[in-house]
Every structure is written in structure tokens, then in C-alpha cells.
Design a protein around this motif. Structure first.
Motif, short mmCIF file in Angstrom:
data_model
loop_
_atom_site.label_atom_id
_atom_site.label_comp_id
_atom_site.label_asym_id
_atom_site.label_seq_id
_atom_site.Cartn_x
_atom_site.Cartn_y
_atom_site.Cartn_z
N VAL A 122 -8.28 -1.99 0.78
CA VAL A 122 -7.01 -2.60 1.19
C VAL A 122 -7.29 -3.88 1.96
CG1 VAL A 122 -5.01 -2.30 2.71
CG2 VAL A 122 -5.68 -0.45 1.16
N LEU A 136 -1.14 -1.23 -4.38
CA LEU A 136 -2.18 -0.19 -4.39
C LEU A 136 -1.54 1.14 -4.01
CD1 LEU A 136 -5.76 -0.32 -3.04
CD2 LEU A 136 -4.20 1.41 -2.14
N ASN A 145 -0.47 -7.67 -5.31
CA ASN A 145 -1.28 -6.45 -5.43
C ASN A 145 -0.50 -5.24 -4.95
OD1 ASN A 145 -4.05 -7.73 -5.96
ND2 ASN A 145 -3.36 -8.78 -4.08
N VAL A 177 0.88 -1.17 0.00
CA VAL A 177 0.00 0.00 0.00
C VAL A 177 0.91 1.21 0.00
CG1 VAL A 177 -1.71 1.33 1.25
CG2 VAL A 177 -1.72 -1.15 1.40
N SER A 192 -2.34 5.35 -3.47
CA SER A 192 -3.43 6.29 -3.22
C SER A 192 -2.84 7.53 -2.57
CB SER A 192 -4.44 5.62 -2.29
OG SER A 192 -5.56 6.44 -2.12
N LEU A 221 -3.22 -1.03 -8.59
CA LEU A 221 -4.35 -0.10 -8.55
C LEU A 221 -3.77 1.27 -8.27
CD1 LEU A 221 -6.89 -2.21 -6.43
CD2 LEU A 221 -6.89 -1.85 -8.92
N THR A 273 -8.77 -6.64 -0.37
CA THR A 273 -8.09 -7.04 -1.61
C THR A 273 -6.64 -7.46 -1.41
OG1 THR A 273 -9.42 -5.30 -2.64
CG2 THR A 273 -7.71 -6.27 -4.00
N ALA A 281 -6.08 4.89 -6.12
CA ALA A 281 -7.28 4.17 -5.68
C ALA A 281 -8.33 5.13 -5.13
CB ALA A 281 -6.89 3.13 -4.61
#
Ligand code: AMP
Length: 419
Positions: free
Chosen positions: A191, A178, A176, A42, A180, A148, A194, A151
């Protein structure tokens, strides 16, 4: 720390030097080894931090070639999709990866043909990707890495149902990543549902990026905004300036007015076709139109270095939009300045913005500009140099050249932080 020390292979290091990067940015330093190790990530990072290369470089290293679509990047806007594909193009010079970039608003056939020829990586906006999938043009069943990007923006723009459907088309076992700009409750939910034991990397807590940007308010009445802008632009000379308006109609009107005043201007907003947007961006990047007028819808996709000034001709609707707008300047370590025109009607949103920033914005007048009656935002803050409180409007100035207004009122040149 060098890119080499982060574990990137020589063929990718060649791409890195071709892009002109010498040292990794903080998000690159933190993310690249983790992505190479296969972890979910993340990344809380705004555009301007180098986040694109932070996922593109290690993703390329992990993506095998000629075995179908192995990496998928989902992003909210065409501009972002193009910007990401540009980084892939540069970084993959020596790797032989093939990629497709797919988004709506343009013909679908060329995208289908590109996919048919075989690609390793797809960069996509959600709607068009689903369309292509429903036509059998893309097989997502072998994707190993999903990115992603932005996001929070995808949630804000209502793309989540589409993104969820895309997730359902991917293998469950995958990596994954992500990214943002903000960690809203909506993003946190995504989060949790996924990602698998993600490493959280945060390089720019919401207040940090704006600190490098000089921010000033120019109180002005609604009807004088264009005159003030023309005057400012003429004094700035040929610097790259991004101007924001509230609506696409106002963007078009303003760009016509500026052109009439002899200031080459391009406009970019959601009502323009992809080709028109690209032409406007190209003219701005090349310096043929040193002024670009834009609306918030497209703000995120404007990835242009060396924007020295952002001018909010109209205040944004939210504090978040304010931060995104001014974040278009001061990219990659440069400094920049953000000027916000504030009419009496726009004072409310200023309060939100200042609460979010945790600081008060300084008010300034343009020396020698002939101001009509207007209101300044906060009587307590703005102490007129003449000793009078300025809340009842600054009053009409004298003739343009004769007016000797104070150059600055009630503030330092930069935003001052509240304790
Ligand atoms: P991004 O946050 O991905 O939108 O990147 C913002 C800008 O920083 C882009 O113009 C990149 O070309 C530039 N950039 C990214 N990484 C580096 C780096 N390591 N060194 C210098 N510039 C960079």
C-alpha cells in the motif's frame, strides 16, 4: 441509500437491477463514490461483502470504450478472475465495454485472439498476463485504473514479483484500488509503495464475518471421519454442503467414498484442470452434486450463494484458512453453519483458531452416532453430562441406534465470545 444516490449512471443502474441487487452493501456505499471521484482505495474486505461490485461498477463508469486497455484487474486465482468477469458481464450489459479474462492452465491462443479484437478491460492472473505481454499480445501503457484484488492472497501465493513487474508496465499516473481480506505487514508495505493517498475502507474487521456463522466442533477419531460425515450428510438432506480436506488426494478419495454411499459429490482442488474445476462448480451450483469437496488452494474462488454448511473434514493448517473456509457459507446476509471434525492430532491448530476468533467453539456429538475411542479438545471446557471429565476419550458408544449420547457438551450452539 440507493445505488442511484451513489452517483452511478442509469446504464449501470440497469446492470445493477439485472443482477438483482436492490441496496448497496456497506463496502459499496463507501467505495463507489470514492472510486468515481478518482481516489485510490484500500478496501479491507473479505469475499462475501460485495467487494467485487464495489470496484466493478464505478470502474466501468470511469472506463472509456474503444481506446485500448484502460482498466486492469489483477487477481490470484482463475476462479476469482472468472467470478469478477461474471460481475463485469452482468454490469456492462448496457455500457458496451469489452473485456478479456486471462489466466494460465488453458490455451493461450484464444486469449491472444480476444485481446487482438480489442478490449477495454482485462481481468488477469499475474503469470499469464506477463506471458501475454511478452508476446506482444497486450498493451498496458494506457491503463488508467488498476485493481489489485485479494492482495494478501497474492503475497501468500508468492505472486508479488510478477505483480511488481506488471506495475512497471503501467503508466505512473493511474488510479489504484487494492482489496485485501487482511492487512498484513506485507500488504501494508505494498500500500505504501504503490498507492497514492488512499482512502481506507474497512467493512469487516477480521472477527465480524464469522459472527453470523454457527460454529461447532465434532470430536471424532481419524478413522471415523468418513462415517460421521456420511451420517451428517444423510441427516441434512439435500442442502448445499462444502467439505474441506487437507490434501487433494484426500479430497479425491473422500468424494469417491461419498459417491459409493449414494451421495452425489463433486471435487475441486489445485490438481484439477480448469475445465474439471468449472464442471465441478457448475454441478454444485446447479444442485446436481449437493456436496462439494475442496482444498484450501481453491477455497477463495468458490463463490456460490446458498452454501448452508461448511464441514471441515480435516482442520485447516492455519486460523486464517479457517476463517476463509467458513466464510464460504452465510454469504450476502444469509446464515450458515460450520462444523469442524476434530481428531486428537488436530488439537494444536484449534488453539490458534480460537485465539484468532477470541472465542471458544462449542463441542457437540451427533446424537445416535456410534463413536469409537477418541479425544476431546479441552478437558476443562467439556464437562460430560455424566459428570466425568471427558479428556480420556469419549469411549465407545453402544449400537448406532441405541447410543443416547448427550447431544451437546460443554457449550452453547454457537461460538461463545470471551470477554
Ligand atoms: P463478493 O464479496 O464480491 O464476492 O460478493 C459476494 C456475493 O454478494 C455475491 O454473490 C454477489 O452477487 C452478492 N452481492 C454483491 N452485492 C450485492 C448487493 N448489493 N445486494 C445483494 N447481493 C450482493
Amino acid at each position: 441509500m440507493s445505488f442511484h444516490a451513489l452517483g452511478l449512471e442509469p446504464r449501470l443502474l440497469e446492470g445493477v437491477s439485472a443482477m438483482g441487487y436492490t441496496d448497496p452493501t456497506p463496502i459499496q456505499t463507501q467505495a463507489i463514490p470514492q472510486v468515481l471521484a478518482g481516489r485510490d482505495i484500500v478496501g479491507v474486505a473479505q469475499t462475501g461483502t460485495g467487494k467485487t461490485a464495489a470496484f466493478v461498477l464505478p470502474m466501468l463508469q470511469r472506463t472509456s470504450t474503444r481506446t485500448g486497455v484502460r482498466s486492469l484487474i489483477v487477481t490470484p486465482t482463475r476462479e476469482l478472475a472468472l467470478q469478477i468477469s461474471e460481475v463485469i458481464r452482468e454490469a456492462s450489459r448496457r455500457t458496451g465495454h469489452r473485456y478479456a479474462v486471462v489466466y494460465g492452465g488453458v490455451g493461450i491462443q484464444p486469449q491472444i485472439q480476444k485481446l487482438r479484437r480489442g478490449v477495454d478491460i482485462v481481468v488477469a492472473c499475474p503469470g499469464r498476463l506477463l506471458d501475454l505481454h511478452s508476446r506482444g499480445a497486450v498493451d498496458l501503457s494506457r491503463v488508467e485504473t488498476l485493481v489489485l484484488d485479494e492482495a494478501d492472497r497474492m503475497l501468500d501465493m508468492g505472486f508479488w514479483p510478477d505483480v511488481s513487474r506488471i506495475l512497471g508496465l503501467l503508466p505512473e499516473r493511474r488510479q489504484n484500488l487494492l482489496f485485501s481480506a487482511t492487512m498484513s505487514p506485507g500488504v501494508l508495505k505494498v500500500v505504501e509503495s504503490t498507492l497514492h493517498e488512499p482512502v481506507r475502507i474497512e467493512v469487516s474487521p477480521p472477527a465480524t464475518p464469522v459472527e453470523r456463522i454457527g460454529q461447532t466442533l465434532y470430536p471424532v477419531c481419524r478413522t471415523q471421519k468418513t462415517d460421521l460425515l456420511v451420517e451428517l450428510l444423510k441427516r441434512q438432506g439435500n442442502t448445499r454442503t462444502l467439505v474441506f480436506t487437507r490434501t487433494k488426494h484426500r479430497a479425491d478419495r473422500l468424494s469417491r467414498q461419498l459417491e459409493r454411499k449414494g451421495l452425489p459429490t463433486a471435487a475441486i482442488h489445485g490438481g484439477r484442470s480448469q475445465a474439471q474445476r468449472q464442471r465441478a462448480l457448475d454441478a454444485f451450483k446447479a444442485g446436481r452434486s449437493p456436496v462439494l469437496v475442496a482444498t484450501d488452494v481453491v477455497a477463495r474462488g468458490i463463490d456460490v450463494d446458498q452454501i448452508s454448511h461448511v464441514i471441515n473434514y480435516d482442520m485447516p493448517n492455519t486460523a486464517e484458512d479457517y476463517v476463509h473456509r467458513i466464510g464460504r457459507t452465510a454469504r450476502a446476509g444469509a446464515s450458515g453453519s460450520a462444523i469442524s471434525f476434530l481428531s486428537a492430532e488436530e488439537v494444536e491448530v484449534l488453539r490458534d483458531i480460537e485465539r484468532t476468533l477470541g472465542s471458544t467453539l462449542a463441542c457437540e456429538d451427533l446424537e445416535g452416532f456410534r463413536y469409537a475411542e477418541r479425544h476431546v479438545p479441552d478437558p476443562e471446557r467439556v464437562v460430560s453430562h455424566a459428570g466425568a471429565r471427558a479428556s480420556a476419550g469419549a469411549g465407545a458408544g453402544g449400537p448406532r441406534n441405541g447410543s443416547r449420547r448427550s447431544g451437546r457438551r460443554g457449550g452453547k450452539g454457537r461460538a461463545s465470545r470471551r470477554s
